[in-house]
Write a protein that holds these residues in place. Structure first.
Motif, PDB file in Angstrom:
ATOM      1  N   GLU A  88      -5.752   2.035   4.036  1.00 38.11           N
ATOM      2  CA  GLU A  88      -7.053   2.334   3.426  1.00 38.11           C
ATOM      3  C   GLU A  88      -8.159   1.742   4.291  1.00 38.11           C
ATOM      4  O   GLU A  88      -8.120   0.565   4.643  1.00 38.11           O
ATOM      5  CB  GLU A  88      -7.119   1.764   1.992  1.00 38.11           C
ATOM      6  N   ILE A  89      -9.154   2.568   4.616  1.00 35.00           N
ATOM      7  CA  ILE A  89     -10.239   2.130   5.503  1.00 35.00           C
ATOM      8  C   ILE A  89     -11.365   1.435   4.739  1.00 35.00           C
ATOM      9  O   ILE A  89     -12.013   0.534   5.253  1.00 35.00           O
ATOM     10  CB  ILE A  89     -10.765   3.338   6.341  1.00 35.00           C
ATOM     11  N   ASP A  90     -11.600   1.826   3.488  1.00 37.69           N
ATOM     12  CA  ASP A  90     -12.695   1.248   2.702  1.00 37.69           C
ATOM     13  C   ASP A  90     -12.277  -0.115   2.145  1.00 37.69           C
ATOM     14  O   ASP A  90     -11.226  -0.243   1.513  1.00 37.69           O
ATOM     15  CB  ASP A  90     -13.063   2.198   1.558  1.00 37.69           C
ATOM     16  N   ALA A  91     -13.103  -1.144   2.377  1.00 39.99           N
ATOM     17  CA  ALA A  91     -12.733  -2.521   2.021  1.00 39.99           C
ATOM     18  C   ALA A  91     -12.494  -2.695   0.519  1.00 39.99           C
ATOM     19  O   ALA A  91     -11.521  -3.329   0.112  1.00 39.99           O
ATOM     20  CB  ALA A  91     -13.804  -3.492   2.509  1.00 39.99           C
ATOM     21  N   ASP A  92     -13.385  -2.151  -0.309  1.00 40.58           N
ATOM     22  CA  ASP A  92     -13.240  -2.313  -1.764  1.00 40.58           C
ATOM     23  C   ASP A  92     -11.983  -1.618  -2.273  1.00 40.58           C
ATOM     24  O   ASP A  92     -11.232  -2.170  -3.082  1.00 40.58           O
ATOM     25  CB  ASP A  92     -14.463  -1.750  -2.505  1.00 40.58           C
ATOM     26  N   ALA A  93     -11.759  -0.388  -1.803  1.00 39.94           N
ATOM     27  CA  ALA A  93     -10.569   0.356  -2.232  1.00 39.94           C
ATOM     28  C   ALA A  93      -9.305  -0.354  -1.750  1.00 39.94           C
ATOM     29  O   ALA A  93      -8.315  -0.458  -2.486  1.00 39.94           O
ATOM     30  CB  ALA A  93     -10.611   1.786  -1.698  1.00 39.94           C
ATOM     31  N   TYR A  94      -9.351  -0.869  -0.521  1.00 44.46           N
ATOM     32  CA  TYR A  94      -8.201  -1.611   0.024  1.00 44.46           C
ATOM     33  C   TYR A  94      -7.836  -2.792  -0.885  1.00 44.46           C
ATOM     34  O   TYR A  94      -6.668  -2.976  -1.256  1.00 44.46           O
ATOM     35  CB  TYR A  94      -8.512  -2.089   1.448  1.00 44.46           C
ATOM     36  N   GLU A  95      -8.853  -3.580  -1.256  1.00 44.51           N
ATOM     37  CA  GLU A  95      -8.595  -4.757  -2.103  1.00 44.51           C
ATOM     38  C   GLU A  95      -8.041  -4.349  -3.468  1.00 44.51           C
ATOM     39  O   GLU A  95      -7.151  -4.993  -4.013  1.00 44.51           O
ATOM     40  CB  GLU A  95      -9.882  -5.571  -2.278  1.00 44.51           C
ATOM     41  N   GLN A  96      -8.590  -3.245  -3.988  1.00 44.25           N
ATOM     42  CA  GLN A  96      -8.125  -2.792  -5.302  1.00 44.25           C
ATOM     43  C   GLN A  96      -6.686  -2.270  -5.230  1.00 44.25           C
ATOM     44  O   GLN A  96      -5.874  -2.548  -6.114  1.00 44.25           O
ATOM     45  CB  GLN A  96      -9.051  -1.697  -5.833  1.00 44.25           C
ATOM     46  N   ALA A  97      -6.359  -1.541  -4.170  1.00 42.52           N
ATOM     47  CA  ALA A  97      -4.987  -1.049  -3.995  1.00 42.52           C
ATOM     48  C   ALA A  97      -4.005  -2.221  -3.931  1.00 42.52           C
ATOM     49  O   ALA A  97      -2.950  -2.199  -4.569  1.00 42.52           O
ATOM     50  CB  ALA A  97      -4.873  -0.189  -2.732  1.00 42.52           C
ATOM     51  N   VAL A  98      -4.372  -3.262  -3.174  1.00 43.63           N
ATOM     52  CA  VAL A  98      -3.506  -4.447  -3.055  1.00 43.63           C
ATOM     53  C   VAL A  98      -3.267  -5.064  -4.437  1.00 43.63           C
ATOM     54  O   VAL A  98      -2.130  -5.402  -4.796  1.00 43.63           O
ATOM     55  CB  VAL A  98      -4.131  -5.490  -2.092  1.00 43.63           C
ATOM     56  N   GLU A  99      -4.340  -5.185  -5.229  1.00 40.55           N
ATOM     57  CA  GLU A  99      -4.197  -5.750  -6.581  1.00 40.55           C
ATOM     58  C   GLU A  99      -3.316  -4.859  -7.460  1.00 40.55           C
ATOM     59  O   GLU A  99      -2.478  -5.356  -8.225  1.00 40.55           O
ATOM     60  CB  GLU A  99      -5.574  -5.945  -7.211  1.00 40.55           C
ATOM     61  N   ASN A 100      -3.502  -3.543  -7.353  1.00 33.73           N
ATOM     62  CA  ASN A 100      -2.673  -2.615  -8.134  1.00 33.73           C
ATOM     63  C   ASN A 100      -1.201  -2.720  -7.725  1.00 33.73           C
ATOM     64  O   ASN A 100      -0.308  -2.653  -8.568  1.00 33.73           O
ATOM     65  CB  ASN A 100      -3.185  -1.183  -7.979  1.00 33.73           C
TER      66      ASN A 100
END
Length: 237
Positions: free
Chosen positions: A68-80
């Protein structure tokens, strides 16, 4: 605040992702062909992480990577990922696919992507949403060239594209040595136009199968074919 999206075996937090859970991603995640030979999977442009989570639920693959290139989406994916039952098999990279494809030496048995679609000239007021929705971040040719490098010898690439882009995508794929093995054309309802093409590519040049999937018989009345596909995921199916 965007409410979490509850699936049967996992939950998706999506308040920091530009692209929310939608039919396309779930359809692709449920439809992509997986068998016991698939040991490594890469989800390109994972967003909320939904497709990677579906891959973990559906397969025994030891490696389920996501990009994932977008920082916010990346962090959220990791949490999910971490909140799911398969956290030990899921890993997310914060990078563009172009960088990743150049730098990584490993190969994957399955690449899967719900790529950004809207190649038209208009943009929204949100750069984050534009990045998730527009092809400039990941044009089809970059996706296919990268896939041809990252796929194992018998590996497959599964993607969903707008039906009007199908011909173009198939042509680009052939130029990099990838050929359609399966093509499912998706309609919202009987008698409506084909909206999406679900495509699987392999290195094997042989005649692919073409079929049709209709989602609804009428408003909110789903076809048996669609229910069969998504019933392991959606709560109300």
């Amino acid at each position: 605040m965007d409410k979490p999206f509850q699936f049967k075996q996992f939950t998706i937090q999506q308040d920091r992702c530009a692209m929310k859970i939608g039919t396309d991603g779930v359809l692709l995640g449920a439809w992509a062909p997986i068998d016991d030979t698939v040991n490594s999977i890469l989800d390109v442009g994972t967003g909320t992480g939904v497709i990677a989570l579906m891959m973990a639920q559906r397969s025994q693959a030891q490696i389920v990577d996501a990009l994932e290139i977008d920082a916010d989406a990346y962090e959220q994916a990791v949490e999910n990922f971490e909140a799911s039952s398969w956290g030990d098999r899921l890993f997310c990279y914060h990078a563009s696919f172009q960088e990743f494809a150049q730098e990584i030496d490993e190969q994957y048995d399955l690449l899967i992507s719900n790529p950004p679609f809207f190649a038209e000239d208009y943009k929204t007021d949100s750069d984050q949403r534009d990045l998730a929705r527009f092809q400039d971040a990941l044009p089809f040719d970059h996706l296919l060239i990268g896939a041809s490098k990252l796929l194992s010898e018998s590996g497959r690439l599964a993607i969903i594209v707008p039906f009007q882009e199908e011909g173009k995508v198939v042509d680009i794929a052939e130029q990099v040595g990838l050929f359609v093995q399966k093509n499912t054309r998706v309609k919202g309802a009987p008698g409506t136009k084909i909206k999406r093409s679900l495509l699987v590519f392999t290195r094997d040049r042989k005649e692919g199968e073409v079929e049709e999937l209709v989602i609804e018989k009428s408003r909110h009345v789903y076809t048996d074919q669609y229910i069969d596909l998504v019933k392991d995921f959606y709560l109300k199916m």
